[in-house]
Design an enzyme around this catalytic site. Structure first.
Site, short mmCIF file in Angstrom:
data_model
loop_
_atom_site.label_atom_id
_atom_site.label_comp_id
_atom_site.label_asym_id
_atom_site.label_seq_id
_atom_site.Cartn_x
_atom_site.Cartn_y
_atom_site.Cartn_z
N TYR A 221 0.83 -1.20 0.00
CA TYR A 221 0.00 0.00 0.00
C TYR A 221 0.86 1.25 0.00
O TYR A 221 1.91 1.30 0.64
CB TYR A 221 -0.89 0.05 1.24
CG TYR A 221 -2.06 -0.91 1.25
CD1 TYR A 221 -2.38 -1.69 0.15
CD2 TYR A 221 -2.85 -1.02 2.39
CE1 TYR A 221 -3.45 -2.57 0.18
CE2 TYR A 221 -3.93 -1.89 2.43
CZ TYR A 221 -4.21 -2.67 1.32
OH TYR A 221 -5.27 -3.53 1.39
N SER B 277 -13.72 -2.82 0.83
CA SER B 277 -14.54 -2.11 -0.15
C SER B 277 -16.01 -2.12 0.23
O SER B 277 -16.87 -2.43 -0.60
CB SER B 277 -14.35 -2.70 -1.56
OG SER B 277 -14.89 -1.86 -2.54
N PRO B 278 -16.35 -1.77 1.48
CA PRO B 278 -17.75 -1.84 1.91
C PRO B 278 -18.67 -0.87 1.19
O PRO B 278 -19.89 -1.07 1.19
CB PRO B 278 -17.67 -1.52 3.40
CG PRO B 278 -16.43 -0.69 3.54
CD PRO B 278 -15.46 -1.25 2.54
N LEU B 279 -18.10 0.15 0.57
CA LEU B 279 -18.91 1.13 -0.18
C LEU B 279 -18.73 0.98 -1.68
O LEU B 279 -19.14 1.85 -2.44
CB LEU B 279 -18.55 2.56 0.26
CG LEU B 279 -18.78 2.87 1.74
CD1 LEU B 279 -18.34 4.30 2.06
CD2 LEU B 279 -20.24 2.68 2.12
N GLY C 95 -16.99 3.81 -3.29
CA GLY C 95 -17.75 5.06 -3.22
C GLY C 95 -19.11 5.01 -3.86
O GLY C 95 -19.91 5.94 -3.69
N LEU D 52 -21.67 3.35 -3.11
CA LEU D 52 -22.73 3.25 -2.11
C LEU D 52 -22.70 4.39 -1.10
O LEU D 52 -23.36 4.33 -0.07
CB LEU D 52 -22.62 1.91 -1.38
CG LEU D 52 -22.90 0.67 -2.24
CD1 LEU D 52 -22.39 -0.59 -1.56
CD2 LEU D 52 -24.39 0.56 -2.55
N GLY E 37 -23.65 7.52 -1.70
CA GLY E 37 -24.43 8.64 -2.21
C GLY E 37 -23.87 9.15 -3.52
O GLY E 37 -23.86 10.36 -3.77
#
Length: 326
Positions: free
Chosen positions: A53, A210-212, A215, A217, A219
């Site tokens: 990373y 990557s829970p969203l 990005g 999820l 908005g």
């Protein structure tokens, strides 16, 4: 903040983990330290990174940034420190994968960059199809016996990889895997077929990354209309457009609930019985607040049902083989 055990082991972790892939890539060291300070203040104790990373040339920058923060704050014993090994770190053909040599040398390098004497959770970043499990476990046992790692975990494994790995570890009378870090969110539900059932059967903690969905999820459609800066616009064509209709229904539901999409998406993950802690990757301290709110905002059954309608699970839903058979 709420806390739970990591799978079957005695280690206690926060219900959210701080992901640091953005450190050195999208935010510099002072900004990263501010995010780390805020995370600790909010009660997060799980910090997740990887040797690769930070920059594309594999210089371990994210680990080095965390190392300087640990040295400055003295917060090492307040954190559960997780990193990973697998990705190429140079042009050297032996500087990658899960050979015993690379596992041991990569661990030593991560320890130096992180400025610590141990890694709490040393994760294999990907399955290595060319290295036998006997070799992998021998290297990880050596590191455990020397006190350089405490637990071993995996990331991006299939369900049968988890089972195979654990079977070999059991034969060696070694604890083996304690966690699996998997891509899992409302838009990516493949893990429900076999990875989540295997993890539950083996007693592994599940750490969704990557829970969203980069990005999408958070908005995304509203942010596009408002021309808000950030990752949503950066990835709009490939992350948002294929799901525009579902995302509009999702954002409408969130508006009806009076909640931000980020909070609802994280709360959905926290409602999954197999999930230990979603890994979130904020670029600012403020981006931590909505996920933290999700910890204390469980979703009612009717909202969970609506989310299943908007983002249907794979096939018939549930684990294999019922997801595609009787």
């Amino acid at each position: 903040m709420e806390y739970t055990r990591l799978g079957r082991i005695g280690l206690t972790v926060s219900r959210l983990g701080l992901g640091t892939m953005n450190f050195g890539w999208q935010i510099d060291e002072p900004a990263a330290h501010t995010v780390l300070d805020h995370a600790i203040a909010q009660g997060l104790n799980l910090i997740d990174t990887a040797n690769m990373y930070g920059r594309e040339d594999g210089d371990g920058l994210s680990e080095r940034i965390i190392g300087t923060w640990l040295a400055r704050t003295g917060n090492r014993n307040r954190t559960v420190l997780a990193t990973k090994v697998y990705a190429p770190m140079s042009a050297d053909p032996n500087d990658r994968g899960l050979s015993a040599r690379n596992i041991i040398t990569s661990c030593e390098a991560s320890l130096r960059r992180l400025r610590t004497d141990r890694i709490d959770l040393f994760q294999m970043h990907h399955v290595d199809r060319t290295t036998p499990w006997e070799e992998i476990w021998q290297a990880l046992e050596t590191l455990t016996n020397h006190g350089k790692i405490v637990y071993a975990g995996s990331s991006n494994f299939a369900g049968w990889h988890l089972t195979r790995a654990q079977a070999v570890a059991d034969r060696r009378h070694y604890l083996g895997l304690v966690s699996e870090q998997v891509k899992y969110n409302l838009l990516t539900r493949h893990a429900e077929l076999e990875v989540l059932p295997a993890a539950a059967e083996l007693g592994l903690g599940v750490l969704p990354y990557s829970p969203l969905h980069f990005g999408a999820l958070s908005g995304a459609l509203r942010k596009q209309r408002d021309r808000s800066p950030g990752r949503t616009l950066l990835h709009a064509s490939d992350r948002v457009e294929p799901h525009r209709a579902a995302l509009q229904r999702f954002e409408d539901l969130c508006a009806d609930l009076g909640e931000e999409p980020t909070t609802v998406a994280i709360a959905w993950l926290l409602s999954r019985p197999e999930v230990t802690a979603p890994i979130i990757g904020p670029r600012t301290p403020e981006q931590l607040d909505l996920p933290v709110r999700a910890v204390t905002k469980p979703l009612p059954a009717e909202v969970l049902a609506r989310l299943d309608e908007i983002f249907p699970p794979i096939g018939n839903g549930g684990p294999a083989p019922e997801a595609w058979a009787w």
